[in-house]
Scaffold this active site. Structure first.
Site, PDB file in Angstrom:
ATOM      1  N   HIS A   1       0.848  -1.182   0.000  1.00 37.52           N
ATOM      2  CA  HIS A   1       0.000   0.000   0.000  1.00 37.52           C
ATOM      3  C   HIS A   1       0.894   1.246   0.000  1.00 37.52           C
ATOM      4  O   HIS A   1       2.107   1.150   0.188  1.00 37.52           O
ATOM      5  CB  HIS A   1      -0.935   0.012   1.227  1.00 37.52           C
ATOM      6  CG  HIS A   1      -0.216  -0.021   2.535  1.00 37.52           C
ATOM      7  ND1 HIS A   1      -0.101  -1.149   3.308  1.00 37.52           N
ATOM      8  CD2 HIS A   1       0.457   0.950   3.187  1.00 37.52           C
ATOM      9  CE1 HIS A   1       0.605  -0.875   4.382  1.00 37.52           C
ATOM     10  NE2 HIS A   1       0.958   0.396   4.327  1.00 37.52           N
TER      11      HIS A   1
HETATM   12  C1  T46 Z   1       2.985   0.756   6.809  1.00 32.36           C
HETATM   13  C2  T46 Z   1       3.769  -0.495   6.985  1.00 32.36           C
HETATM   14  C3  T46 Z   1       5.255  -0.216   7.050  1.00 32.36           C
HETATM   15  C4  T46 Z   1      -4.147  -0.528  13.414  1.00 32.36           C
HETATM   16  O1  T46 Z   1      -5.276  -0.748  13.910  1.00 32.36           O
HETATM   17  N1  T46 Z   1      -3.393   0.514  13.863  1.00 32.36           N
HETATM   18  C5  T46 Z   1      -2.152   0.764  13.362  1.00 32.36           C
HETATM   19  O2  T46 Z   1      -1.503   1.719  13.812  1.00 32.36           O
HETATM   20  C6  T46 Z   1      -1.636  -0.081  12.322  1.00 32.36           C
HETATM   21  C7  T46 Z   1      -0.265   0.173  11.721  1.00 32.36           C
HETATM   22  C8  T46 Z   1      -2.394  -1.130  11.886  1.00 32.36           C
HETATM   23  N2  T46 Z   1      -3.633  -1.343  12.427  1.00 32.36           N
HETATM   24  C9  T46 Z   1      -4.424  -2.499  11.979  1.00 32.36           C
HETATM   25  C10 T46 Z   1      -4.894  -2.464  10.536  1.00 32.36           C
HETATM   26  C11 T46 Z   1      -4.910  -3.929  10.147  1.00 32.36           C
HETATM   27  O3  T46 Z   1      -6.121  -4.517  10.549  1.00 32.36           O
HETATM   28  O4  T46 Z   1      -3.567  -3.647  12.087  1.00 32.36           O
HETATM   29  C12 T46 Z   1      -3.786  -4.534  11.002  1.00 32.36           C
HETATM   30  C13 T46 Z   1      -2.500  -4.766  10.229  1.00 32.36           C
HETATM   31  O5  T46 Z   1      -2.150  -3.559   9.491  1.00 32.36           O
HETATM   32  P1  T46 Z   1      -1.618  -3.593   8.002  1.00 32.36           P
HETATM   33  O6  T46 Z   1      -2.201  -4.739   7.276  1.00 32.36           O
HETATM   34  O7  T46 Z   1      -1.790  -2.232   7.405  1.00 32.36           O
HETATM   35  O8  T46 Z   1      -0.055  -3.886   8.278  1.00 32.36           O
HETATM   36  P2  T46 Z   1       1.170  -3.836   7.266  1.00 32.36           P
HETATM   37  O9  T46 Z   1       2.292  -4.520   7.964  1.00 32.36           O
HETATM   38  O10 T46 Z   1       0.795  -4.311   5.918  1.00 32.36           O
HETATM   39  O11 T46 Z   1       1.512  -2.254   7.138  1.00 32.36           O
HETATM   40  C14 T46 Z   1       1.987  -1.525   8.246  1.00 32.36           C
HETATM   41  C15 T46 Z   1       1.256  -0.183   8.393  1.00 32.36           C
HETATM   42  O12 T46 Z   1      -0.160  -0.383   8.434  1.00 32.36           O
HETATM   43  C16 T46 Z   1       1.565   0.748   7.251  1.00 32.36           C
HETATM   44  O13 T46 Z   1       1.119   2.067   7.574  1.00 32.36           O
HETATM   45  O14 T46 Z   1       3.440   1.692   6.175  1.00 32.36           O
HETATM   46  O15 T46 Z   1       3.385  -1.286   8.109  1.00 32.36           O
END
Ligand code: T46
Length: 134
Positions: free
Chosen positions: A50
């Site tokens: 993303h």
């Molecule tokens: C990024 C990369 C480097 C939350 O509720 N609060 C938060 O602060 C974050 C970061 C995530 N979440 C929830 C959203 C999803 O349900 O945790 C779950 C996993 O998040 P996501 O799938 O977005 O995780 P990554 O590892 O793909 O991405 C993350 C960050 O979301 C993103 O901003 O830049 O790490």
């Protein structure tokens, strides 16, 4: 042109081990509103895929290693993360993917804003359309 912008942190090491201190305004170029960390990542799992519309972040691999792919819609670049004294500044409108997490990898992320799902661009074609219009 390189997409990876690195911040160098001073290691305050002595015979007991190492310590890095991060301060908003000096070592981190934005107001830190959120901190999260990614850990216990399963083997062969990739994350990210993303971009963010506004959010700026600094990622630090405080333990182990991983590879981060950055993509501005025109150029893709891979960076290897294994140094707790280096922060990767990930600006807004940069597609990011995280790959090749080692066992025990901990990726610490400092973010310029609270979590807002509305700030995510999770579709690559929407991302390239947006960067082509900016
Ligand atoms: C990024 C990369 C480097 C939350 O509720 N609060 C938060 O602060 C974050 C970061 C995530 N979440 C929830 C959203 C999803 O349900 O945790 C779950 C996993 O998040 P996501 O799938 O977005 O995780 P990554 O590892 O793909 O991405 C993350 C960050 O979301 C993103 O901003 O830049 O790490």
């Amino acid at each position: 042109m390189t997409l990876a912008k690195w911040l160098d942190f001073q290691a305050l090491g002595d015979e007991r081990g190492s310590l890095v201190a991060l301060e908003q305004g000096t070592s981190i170029p934005f107001e830190i509103k959120r901190i999260y960390y990614i850990y216990h990542t399963e083997k062969d799992i990739s994350r990210g895929y993303h971009a963010h519309k506004e959010l700026k972040q600094v990622a630090i691999c405080v333990s182990g290693s991983c590879r981060i792919t950055l993509d501005n819609g025109f150029v893709r670049e891979d960076v290897f993360m294994d140094n707790p004294t280096k922060g990767l500044l990930i600006d807004s409108l940069l597609w990011r993917e995280m790959h090749d997490f080692s066992a025990g990898c901990i990726l610490l992320v400092l973010a310029s804003d609270h979590y807002k799902e509305s700030d995510y661009i999770r579709d690559y074609s929407c991302f390239t359309a947006k960067v082509n219009n900016t």
